[in-house]
Design an enzyme around this catalytic site. Structure first.
Site, PDB file in Angstrom:
ATOM      1  N   PHE A 100      10.002  -1.272 -13.431  1.00  0.00           N
ATOM      2  CA  PHE A 100       9.951   0.142 -13.943  1.00  0.00           C
ATOM      3  C   PHE A 100      11.246   0.760 -13.496  1.00  0.00           C
ATOM      4  O   PHE A 100      11.651   0.728 -12.288  1.00  0.00           O
ATOM      5  CB  PHE A 100       8.706   1.078 -13.429  1.00  0.00           C
ATOM      6  CG  PHE A 100       8.625   2.258 -14.112  1.00  0.00           C
ATOM      7  CD1 PHE A 100       8.040   2.360 -15.529  1.00  0.00           C
ATOM      8  CD2 PHE A 100       8.868   3.359 -13.448  1.00  0.00           C
ATOM      9  CE1 PHE A 100       8.064   3.596 -16.015  1.00  0.00           C
ATOM     10  CE2 PHE A 100       8.987   4.801 -13.924  1.00  0.00           C
ATOM     11  CZ  PHE A 100       8.138   4.749 -15.266  1.00  0.00           C
ATOM     12  N   ASP A 157       5.707  -2.980  -5.418  1.00  0.00           N
ATOM     13  CA  ASP A 157       5.148  -1.639  -6.049  1.00  0.00           C
ATOM     14  C   ASP A 157       3.979  -2.198  -6.699  1.00  0.00           C
ATOM     15  O   ASP A 157       3.894  -3.166  -7.554  1.00  0.00           O
ATOM     16  CB  ASP A 157       6.242  -1.490  -6.917  1.00  0.00           C
ATOM     17  CG  ASP A 157       5.909  -0.249  -8.024  1.00  0.00           C
ATOM     18  OD1 ASP A 157       4.730  -0.101  -8.045  1.00  0.00           O
ATOM     19  OD2 ASP A 157       6.617   0.488  -8.409  1.00  0.00           O
ATOM     20  N   TYR A 190      -2.558   7.421 -10.010  1.00  0.00           N
ATOM     21  CA  TYR A 190      -3.194   8.076 -11.275  1.00  0.00           C
ATOM     22  C   TYR A 190      -3.464   7.123 -12.436  1.00  0.00           C
ATOM     23  O   TYR A 190      -3.383   7.674 -13.393  1.00  0.00           O
ATOM     24  CB  TYR A 190      -2.013   9.201 -11.867  1.00  0.00           C
ATOM     25  CG  TYR A 190      -0.589   8.937 -11.874  1.00  0.00           C
ATOM     26  CD1 TYR A 190      -0.074   8.151 -12.681  1.00  0.00           C
ATOM     27  CD2 TYR A 190       0.240   9.405 -10.545  1.00  0.00           C
ATOM     28  CE1 TYR A 190       1.077   7.728 -12.748  1.00  0.00           C
ATOM     29  CE2 TYR A 190       1.321   9.242 -10.631  1.00  0.00           C
ATOM     30  CZ  TYR A 190       1.950   8.430 -11.858  1.00  0.00           C
ATOM     31  OH  TYR A 190       3.424   7.886 -11.741  1.00  0.00           O
ATOM     32  N   LYS A 191      -2.970   5.570 -12.135  1.00  0.00           N
ATOM     33  CA  LYS A 191      -3.420   4.719 -13.223  1.00  0.00           C
ATOM     34  C   LYS A 191      -5.023   4.284 -12.925  1.00  0.00           C
ATOM     35  O   LYS A 191      -5.905   4.977 -13.298  1.00  0.00           O
ATOM     36  CB  LYS A 191      -2.366   3.666 -13.157  1.00  0.00           C
ATOM     37  CG  LYS A 191      -1.039   4.279 -13.517  1.00  0.00           C
ATOM     38  CD  LYS A 191       0.163   3.159 -13.398  1.00  0.00           C
ATOM     39  CE  LYS A 191       1.441   3.666 -13.514  1.00  0.00           C
ATOM     40  NZ  LYS A 191       1.759   4.407 -14.672  1.00  0.00           N
ATOM     41  N   ARG A 214       1.471  -0.795 -25.934  1.00  0.00           N
ATOM     42  CA  ARG A 214       0.648  -1.445 -24.493  1.00  0.00           C
ATOM     43  C   ARG A 214      -0.814  -0.846 -24.833  1.00  0.00           C
ATOM     44  O   ARG A 214      -1.118   0.222 -24.934  1.00  0.00           O
ATOM     45  CB  ARG A 214       1.390  -0.467 -23.532  1.00  0.00           C
ATOM     46  CG  ARG A 214       1.816  -1.498 -22.385  1.00  0.00           C
ATOM     47  CD  ARG A 214       2.833  -0.685 -21.315  1.00  0.00           C
ATOM     48  NE  ARG A 214       2.284   0.569 -21.008  1.00  0.00           N
ATOM     49  CZ  ARG A 214       2.662   1.323 -19.948  1.00  0.00           C
ATOM     50  NH1 ARG A 214       3.274   0.794 -19.021  1.00  0.00           N
ATOM     51  NH2 ARG A 214       2.056   2.555 -19.787  1.00  0.00           N
TER      52      ARG A 214
END
Lengths: 389, 389
Positions: A121, A190, A215-216, A364
């Site tokens: 990312f 990560d 937050y995922k 996605r």
């Protein structure tokens, strides 16, 4: 029929009630997790009573001051960490900076190269470049599979993603960590796209430092604070590039000389962001009694089922699956490539199937086992097939 | 009687209703501002509707993505800045790091010294030490008054507090900024204890970079995000040590190469902490129609009146005032020294007068002009006098 049976047999099915959901099929929990039902009431209490009535007293009486390490300990079992190794606070980007600079400083002189996942990312790469620049290192982007061959006696640290944000590929954390250690380098992971979706085993596999957002799959809310893991044996040597007053051994001593706190607290920086932090703390309650192994089993069943349905409903060749089929290489999302992905996702969202689009050509779909069911999966695949025409 | 008259003539009196208050005399708004009445409802909407119903769509539809610069522009008039120069996000400590490293990089080669306020709030000193270490500079602590004499052709940057957190002394921002510029150095100001209490005049005085928290006189809530100001003419040269994806020129391009956004956005880092950020945005609404000059006038009247009352009620010699008497040197707090300050503050709080204690011997009373009145001041002084015996 198949979906119904799978739903009926799903042990985690009841967890769906712990979230605020509607008739949308929400397959974007890998970007922003849905709202846990317990959160609004908790936030209201934090705002109205803790802040509004107790005001300054809440730093002590409402446990505000100790929230970063307390919530860190709440996340710990989800990533296979014993207590006392995680603090919550700051963004993932800021934590990547702390972790990488910390790792390079531990590695010491003579080690002046950082390896970074070439498919990372973007923010991890940008921050790694800054960490390298500020510690006199060079940064080398390497495909995760090529890391073992790229490691050498100048490698200070390796920054890798446990699950690739784009393809959903799960990287081999135990083997890559062992390879880094074999070369005398530090492994920084990560966990943004794995924590809360599958077992991580930080302690078991000897990971050195790790960061992740909340937050995922952890459903902490938009931009909720990230976390930093520093393995216990390394904490005394963790030398933060952001030694804010919250990481001081005696923060209220107001001393001009810096002396780092022992343990995980050394990863703290400034005053913690209490509203977001305590919303996250409430959100983590949905994990009570949920073994992460059960989540992983359901996640694989969901993605397997989605792949089956797509194979069945979508004309062959219309999309290309970027996510590996073997379970050992799959996270909790499916990425499908097609030239008109941007337009397709727009039309899916209009029909109540929410995934996301990653430029230039990726659809996605994230599968959050706590609230996505098999009927959702089937519906998503059907709508996708109709949309793809 | 005197207090009643002053309250009756107070133009800002009505603003008190914009806050949730009780019969406590709250003189700790320089640590944590009181709850603005508009905040709970706004936060509830952010949680229940924006997150709970719109979910991922809110990044665009609810304006989440642009919140850091939008709220920065809301703060701008309070600190004398034109729009487009402030972004909100991260903690004050993290912003001090960005600002100082950014300033040193602008100063360029040959300038390898950072001056820091020797009486600074500790975190600024710790972070300045880290910034110096990571940019190859030396850090020199200097009393603010001695800064002009300490500046030289090796000075890259000076980090100063506009108001001293302990004594409440207001430093001469225009003169010290001009002195820094005269030596070819960059002036970085910490506005934590001045923003929202008095005019700052960032643009007018040519300040280069500035940071501040938002939970004191700006009432943003516990640990609400801080802000970073980068003067417009310097933005193209601002080279952040934390170049997270939110500061990229094209963040959703997901490109591996970093290209900084133009303008204030360059100061962003990671995903913004939305709950805390939008609580702050609501809190800033209480400033509608409030000129900061009126706030300053009332602040001085409040502290003048407190000093008068203390002189009248408290036996001479029982406390020593650490806050300068001249208006030009006074912020919006009064600091009184006495050996038993810790015990005294505990007893004041028990009697409904809330200030705070700073080790080892300081009583700190903050006066927030938007919600503190003159009767509050008199009551606080009376209770203090009784308590001091």
């Amino acid at each position: 029929m198949r979906a119904e049976k799978l739903d009926a047999a799903d042990e985690l099915r009841g967890k769906r009630d712990a979230f605020v959901l509607d008739d949308v099929v929400y397959l974007d929990g890998n970007s922003l997790g849905a709202l846990p039902a317990v959160v609004p009431g908790r936030v209201e209490d934090v705002v109205r009573r803790q802040w509004g009535e107790l005001r300054i007293r809440s730093w002590e009486e409402s446990g505000w001051w100790t929230a970063p390490e307390r919530i860190g300990d709440r996340i710990a079992p989800l990533v296979g960490a014993a207590p006392g190794q995680i603090v919550v606070g700051d963004s993932t980007s800021v934590n990547v900076f702390k972790a990488l600079v910390g790792a390079v400083r531990m590695a010491g002189e003579g080690r002046d190269e950082i390896l970074v996942d070439a498919t990372t990312f973007p923010t991890d790469g940008y921050i790694a470049e800054s960490a390298a620049r500020m510690t006199g290192c060079t940064l080398r982007p390497v495909a995760p599979a090529d890391v073992p061959g790229a490691l050498g006696d100048r490698t200070a640290a390796v920054l890798l993603n446990h699950v690739d944000y784009r393809t959903g590929r799960l990287h081999d954390l135990p083997a890559l960590t062992a390879a880094a250690h074999g070369a005398g380098a530090y492994a920084v992971w990560d966990l943004c796209h794995s924590a809360g979706a599958l077992p991580v085993g930080l302690d078991e596999h000897g990971v050195d430092l790790a960061v992740g957002c909340t937050y995922k799959y952890l459903n902490g809310g938009p931009g909720s604070p990230a976390y930093l893991y520093v393995r216990r044996e390394l904490q005394d040597r963790f030398d933060s590039p952001l030694p804010g007053w919250n990481s001081h051994a005696e923060p209220f001593g107001m001393r001009s000389g810096y002396e780092p706190a022992p343990g995980a607290l050394r990863g703290r920086v400034g005053t913690p962001d209490i509203l977001s932090m305590l919303a996250l703390e409430a959100a983590l309650e949905v994990w009570d009694g949920v073994p992460v192994e059960a989540v992983r089993a359901k996640s694989l069943a969901l993605t397997d089922f989605f792949l089956e349905c797509v194979a069945e409903y979508v004309p062959e060749g219309r999309v290309e699956c970027l996510t590996p089929v073997p379970h050992a290489e799959r996270g909790s999302q499916i990425a499908l490539r097609c030239d008109d992905a941007g337009d397709v996702m727009k039309r899916l969202v209009e029909q109540g199937v929410v995934g996301d689009f990653r430029a230039p050509d990726v659809l996605r779909f994230g599968f959050t086992p706590l609230y996505v069911g098999f009927a959702d999966v089937e519906r998503a695949a059907r709508v996708l097939a109709q949309t793809l025409g």
